[in-house]
Write a protein that holds these residues in place. Structure first.
Motif, PDB file in Angstrom:
ATOM      1  N   MET A 168      21.111 -55.402  59.607  1.00  0.00           N
ATOM      2  CA  MET A 168      19.973 -54.696  60.188  1.00  0.00           C
ATOM      3  C   MET A 168      19.239 -53.867  59.133  1.00  0.00           C
ATOM      4  SD  MET A 168      21.671 -53.374  63.786  1.00  0.00           S
ATOM      5  CE  MET A 168      23.261 -53.000  63.032  1.00  0.00           C
ATOM      6  N   LEU A 169      17.952 -53.800  59.283  1.00  0.00           N
ATOM      7  CA  LEU A 169      17.137 -52.876  58.511  1.00  0.00           C
ATOM      8  C   LEU A 169      17.030 -51.590  59.311  1.00  0.00           C
ATOM      9  CD1 LEU A 169      15.224 -52.163  56.148  1.00  0.00           C
ATOM     10  CD2 LEU A 169      13.350 -53.069  57.555  1.00  0.00           C
ATOM     11  N   ARG A 170      17.456 -50.477  58.714  1.00  0.00           N
ATOM     12  CA  ARG A 170      17.368 -49.164  59.368  1.00  0.00           C
ATOM     13  C   ARG A 170      16.289 -48.336  58.685  1.00  0.00           C
ATOM     14  NH1 ARG A 170      22.229 -44.753  59.792  1.00  0.00           N
ATOM     15  NH2 ARG A 170      22.797 -46.014  61.604  1.00  0.00           N
ATOM     16  N   LEU A 171      15.394 -47.759  59.466  1.00  0.00           N
ATOM     17  CA  LEU A 171      14.412 -46.790  58.991  1.00  0.00           C
ATOM     18  C   LEU A 171      14.791 -45.453  59.581  1.00  0.00           C
ATOM     19  CD1 LEU A 171      11.149 -48.900  59.461  1.00  0.00           C
ATOM     20  CD2 LEU A 171      12.520 -48.610  57.381  1.00  0.00           C
ATOM     21  N   ILE A 172      15.092 -44.484  58.728  1.00  0.00           N
ATOM     22  CA  ILE A 172      15.639 -43.211  59.177  1.00  0.00           C
ATOM     23  C   ILE A 172      14.751 -42.049  58.724  1.00  0.00           C
ATOM     24  CG2 ILE A 172      17.141 -43.039  57.145  1.00  0.00           C
ATOM     25  CD1 ILE A 172      19.251 -41.751  58.948  1.00  0.00           C
ATOM     26  N   HIS A 173      14.545 -41.100  59.634  1.00  0.00           N
ATOM     27  CA  HIS A 173      13.770 -39.902  59.347  1.00  0.00           C
ATOM     28  C   HIS A 173      14.627 -38.709  59.733  1.00  0.00           C
ATOM     29  CE1 HIS A 173      10.096 -37.231  59.524  1.00  0.00           C
ATOM     30  NE2 HIS A 173       9.894 -37.899  58.389  1.00  0.00           N
ATOM     31  N   ASN A 174      14.075 -37.507  59.679  1.00  0.00           N
ATOM     32  CA  ASN A 174      14.914 -36.343  59.907  1.00  0.00           C
ATOM     33  C   ASN A 174      15.318 -36.122  61.357  1.00  0.00           C
ATOM     34  OD1 ASN A 174      12.528 -35.315  60.987  1.00  0.00           O
ATOM     35  ND2 ASN A 174      12.056 -34.092  59.170  1.00  0.00           N
ATOM     36  N   ARG A 175      14.677 -36.811  62.328  1.00  0.00           N
ATOM     37  CA  ARG A 175      15.083 -36.683  63.727  1.00  0.00           C
ATOM     38  C   ARG A 175      15.253 -38.021  64.439  1.00  0.00           C
ATOM     39  NH1 ARG A 175      14.856 -31.874  66.747  1.00  0.00           N
ATOM     40  NH2 ARG A 175      14.245 -30.062  65.515  1.00  0.00           N
ATOM     41  N   TYR A 176      15.036 -39.127  63.757  1.00  0.00           N
ATOM     42  CA  TYR A 176      15.151 -40.397  64.444  1.00  0.00           C
ATOM     43  C   TYR A 176      15.539 -41.508  63.471  1.00  0.00           C
ATOM     44  CZ  TYR A 176      10.664 -41.802  62.423  1.00  0.00           C
ATOM     45  OH  TYR A 176       9.669 -42.130  61.543  1.00  0.00           O
ATOM     46  N   PHE A 177      15.998 -42.619  64.043  1.00  0.00           N
ATOM     47  CA  PHE A 177      16.075 -43.852  63.282  1.00  0.00           C
ATOM     48  C   PHE A 177      15.797 -45.018  64.215  1.00  0.00           C
ATOM     49  CE2 PHE A 177      20.743 -43.909  64.368  1.00  0.00           C
ATOM     50  CZ  PHE A 177      20.792 -45.152  64.966  1.00  0.00           C
ATOM     51  N   ILE A 178      15.456 -46.155  63.628  1.00  0.00           N
ATOM     52  CA  ILE A 178      15.306 -47.414  64.347  1.00  0.00           C
ATOM     53  C   ILE A 178      15.938 -48.501  63.499  1.00  0.00           C
ATOM     54  CG2 ILE A 178      13.008 -47.851  63.394  1.00  0.00           C
ATOM     55  CD1 ILE A 178      12.347 -49.199  66.107  1.00  0.00           C
ATOM     56  N   GLU A 179      16.650 -49.431  64.146  1.00  0.00           N
ATOM     57  CA  GLU A 179      17.302 -50.534  63.451  1.00  0.00           C
ATOM     58  C   GLU A 179      16.857 -51.847  64.075  1.00  0.00           C
ATOM     59  OE1 GLU A 179      21.543 -48.445  62.195  1.00  0.00           O
ATOM     60  OE2 GLU A 179      21.427 -49.585  64.078  1.00  0.00           O
ATOM     61  N   LEU A 180      16.574 -52.835  63.236  1.00  0.00           N
ATOM     62  CA  LEU A 180      16.167 -54.158  63.690  1.00  0.00           C
ATOM     63  C   LEU A 180      17.004 -55.198  62.962  1.00  0.00           C
ATOM     64  CD1 LEU A 180      12.292 -53.666  63.471  1.00  0.00           C
ATOM     65  CD2 LEU A 180      13.669 -53.641  65.555  1.00  0.00           C
ATOM     66  N   GLY A 181      17.545 -56.176  63.712  1.00  0.00           N
ATOM     67  CA  GLY A 181      18.355 -57.198  63.074  1.00  0.00           C
ATOM     68  C   GLY A 181      18.522 -58.428  63.940  1.00  0.00           C
ATOM     69  N   VAL A 182      19.177 -59.437  63.392  1.00  0.00           N
ATOM     70  CA  VAL A 182      19.504 -60.679  64.093  1.00  0.00           C
ATOM     71  C   VAL A 182      20.967 -60.980  63.788  1.00  0.00           C
ATOM     72  CG1 VAL A 182      19.031 -63.141  64.338  1.00  0.00           C
ATOM     73  CG2 VAL A 182      17.148 -61.546  63.902  1.00  0.00           C
ATOM     74  N   ASN A 183      21.770 -61.226  64.851  1.00  0.00           N
ATOM     75  CA  ASN A 183      23.199 -61.431  64.638  1.00  0.00           C
ATOM     76  C   ASN A 183      23.529 -62.889  64.300  1.00  0.00           C
ATOM     77  OD1 ASN A 183      23.306 -62.906  67.067  1.00  0.00           O
ATOM     78  ND2 ASN A 183      24.055 -61.170  68.259  1.00  0.00           N
ATOM     79  N   ASN A 184      24.821 -63.170  64.106  1.00  0.00           N
ATOM     80  CA  ASN A 184      25.248 -64.515  63.710  1.00  0.00           C
ATOM     81  C   ASN A 184      25.183 -65.523  64.852  1.00  0.00           C
ATOM     82  OD1 ASN A 184      27.330 -63.056  64.926  1.00  0.00           O
ATOM     83  ND2 ASN A 184      28.939 -64.118  63.824  1.00  0.00           N
ATOM     84  N   ASN A 185      24.765 -65.085  66.048  1.00  0.00           N
ATOM     85  CA  ASN A 185      24.463 -65.999  67.156  1.00  0.00           C
ATOM     86  C   ASN A 185      22.962 -66.206  67.325  1.00  0.00           C
ATOM     87  OD1 ASN A 185      27.208 -66.386  67.945  1.00  0.00           O
ATOM     88  ND2 ASN A 185      27.168 -64.389  68.959  1.00  0.00           N
ATOM     89  N   ALA A 186      22.186 -65.783  66.317  1.00  0.00           N
ATOM     90  CA  ALA A 186      20.724 -65.907  66.323  1.00  0.00           C
ATOM     91  C   ALA A 186      20.086 -65.099  67.456  1.00  0.00           C
ATOM     92  CB  ALA A 186      20.285 -67.367  66.395  1.00  0.00           C
ATOM     93  N   GLN A 187      20.724 -63.986  67.829  1.00  0.00           N
ATOM     94  CA  GLN A 187      20.179 -63.093  68.856  1.00  0.00           C
ATOM     95  C   GLN A 187      19.591 -61.850  68.201  1.00  0.00           C
ATOM     96  OE1 GLN A 187      23.820 -62.498  71.066  1.00  0.00           O
ATOM     97  NE2 GLN A 187      23.265 -64.026  72.595  1.00  0.00           N
ATOM     98  N   GLY A 188      18.421 -61.461  68.658  1.00  0.00           N
ATOM     99  CA  GLY A 188      17.788 -60.264  68.142  1.00  0.00           C
ATOM    100  C   GLY A 188      18.473 -59.002  68.651  1.00  0.00           C
ATOM    101  N   ARG A 189      18.353 -57.936  67.886  1.00  0.00           N
ATOM    102  CA  ARG A 189      18.954 -56.657  68.261  1.00  0.00           C
ATOM    103  C   ARG A 189      18.067 -55.531  67.780  1.00  0.00           C
ATOM    104  NH1 ARG A 189      24.982 -54.598  66.384  1.00  0.00           N
ATOM    105  NH2 ARG A 189      24.904 -52.524  67.351  1.00  0.00           N
ATOM    106  N   ILE A 190      17.926 -54.503  68.631  1.00  0.00           N
ATOM    107  CA  ILE A 190      17.185 -53.301  68.256  1.00  0.00           C
ATOM    108  C   ILE A 190      17.968 -52.073  68.695  1.00  0.00           C
ATOM    109  CG2 ILE A 190      15.807 -53.460  70.382  1.00  0.00           C
ATOM    110  CD1 ILE A 190      13.542 -52.032  68.831  1.00  0.00           C
ATOM    111  N   ASN A 191      18.114 -51.110  67.812  1.00  0.00           N
ATOM    112  CA  ASN A 191      18.769 -49.839  68.100  1.00  0.00           C
ATOM    113  C   ASN A 191      17.793 -48.718  67.771  1.00  0.00           C
ATOM    114  OD1 ASN A 191      21.101 -51.391  68.459  1.00  0.00           O
ATOM    115  ND2 ASN A 191      21.832 -50.983  66.383  1.00  0.00           N
ATOM    116  N   PHE A 192      17.950 -47.606  68.470  1.00  0.00           N
ATOM    117  CA  PHE A 192      17.132 -46.433  68.144  1.00  0.00           C
ATOM    118  C   PHE A 192      17.900 -45.173  68.457  1.00  0.00           C
ATOM    119  CE2 PHE A 192      16.257 -46.733  72.642  1.00  0.00           C
ATOM    120  CZ  PHE A 192      16.203 -45.402  73.050  1.00  0.00           C
TER     121      PHE A 192
END
Length: 216
Positions: free
Chosen positions: A188-212
């Motif tokens: 995942m690519l994580r973009l992090i700031h002083n009060r938040y982050f967001i993560e975007l990635g694709v797993n080994n089953n070719a499924q998208g994933r987003i975290n925040f």
């Protein structure tokens, strides 16, 4: 501010907004934290409030689905997070967390609902350039075992000032008993700031994933 002091401050701030993607750490005292982790087989929304520098109370909702899509679970629970131990090191920080939940579980393969308990522990270590963590959590109800384990390793591409966004590459491996016979690996690519982050990635089953995560 000296470079050493600035580095220590950045480490503390970076950790305060870092989290593993299932039921993660808390913010500072009197802060509220909202988090989400969304993929086809795992969808979680979580919020807590830090009542002390070491304790937070909250609530979460979690949808879990088997790899073959035949079995699903929905959990709504009250949560408790406790900072068990913290080590403030030169240019680094290490922590041990207790993560716990108690709630109501429903599923498509049984009638009615069941009470589920979910105690767990997380260990992590972080500098301004490196992050690693490991977590284990029991998800238990009558006749159901969905114990969960995960490990993360990440690094930042470069250091930034407090008010700048920092990009990270994070790789997570996780597995849950009773719903999957595979280990899910997600870069995942994580973009992090002083009060938040967001993560975007694709797993080994070719499924998208987003975290925040966001700290109020």
């Amino acid at each position: 501010m000296s470079n050493r002091l600035r580095g220590t401050v950045l480490v503390c701030l970076a950790f305060a907004i870092s989290t593993s993607a299932f039921c993660g750490p808390m913010g500072f005292k009197d802060s509220a934290m909202a988090m989400g982790d969304f993929s086809p087989n795992w969808q979680e929304a979580f919020a807590n409030y830090a009542i002390t520098p070491r304790d937070a109370l909250g609530a979460s909702t979690l949808y879990m689905r088997s790899d073959d899509e035949s079995k699903s679970r929905q959990l709504a629970d009250a949560t408790y997070t406790r900072l068990l131990e913290r080590w403030n090191l030169p240019q680094a920080q290490a922590n041990i967390w207790f993560l716990g939940g108690l709630g109501n579980l429903t599923g498509n393969d049984f009638v009615g609902s069941k009470t589920m308990v979910s105690p767990g522990i997380q260990l992590d270590y972080e500098t301004t350039r490196l992050y690693t963590s490991a977590a284990a959590r029991l998800y238990r109800a009558d006749g159901i075992n969905h114990d969960y384990a995960s490990a993360r390793l990440g690094f930042s591409f470069y250091e930034v000032d407090y008010d700048e966004i920092q990009p990270w590459l994070v790789v997570e491996a996780r597995r849950m008993a009773g719903l999957s016979d595979k280990t899910e690996v997600t870069p995942m690519l994580r973009l992090i700031h002083n009060r938040y982050f967001i993560e975007l990635g694709v797993n080994n089953n070719a499924q998208g994933r987003i975290n925040f995560m966001y700290i109020f």
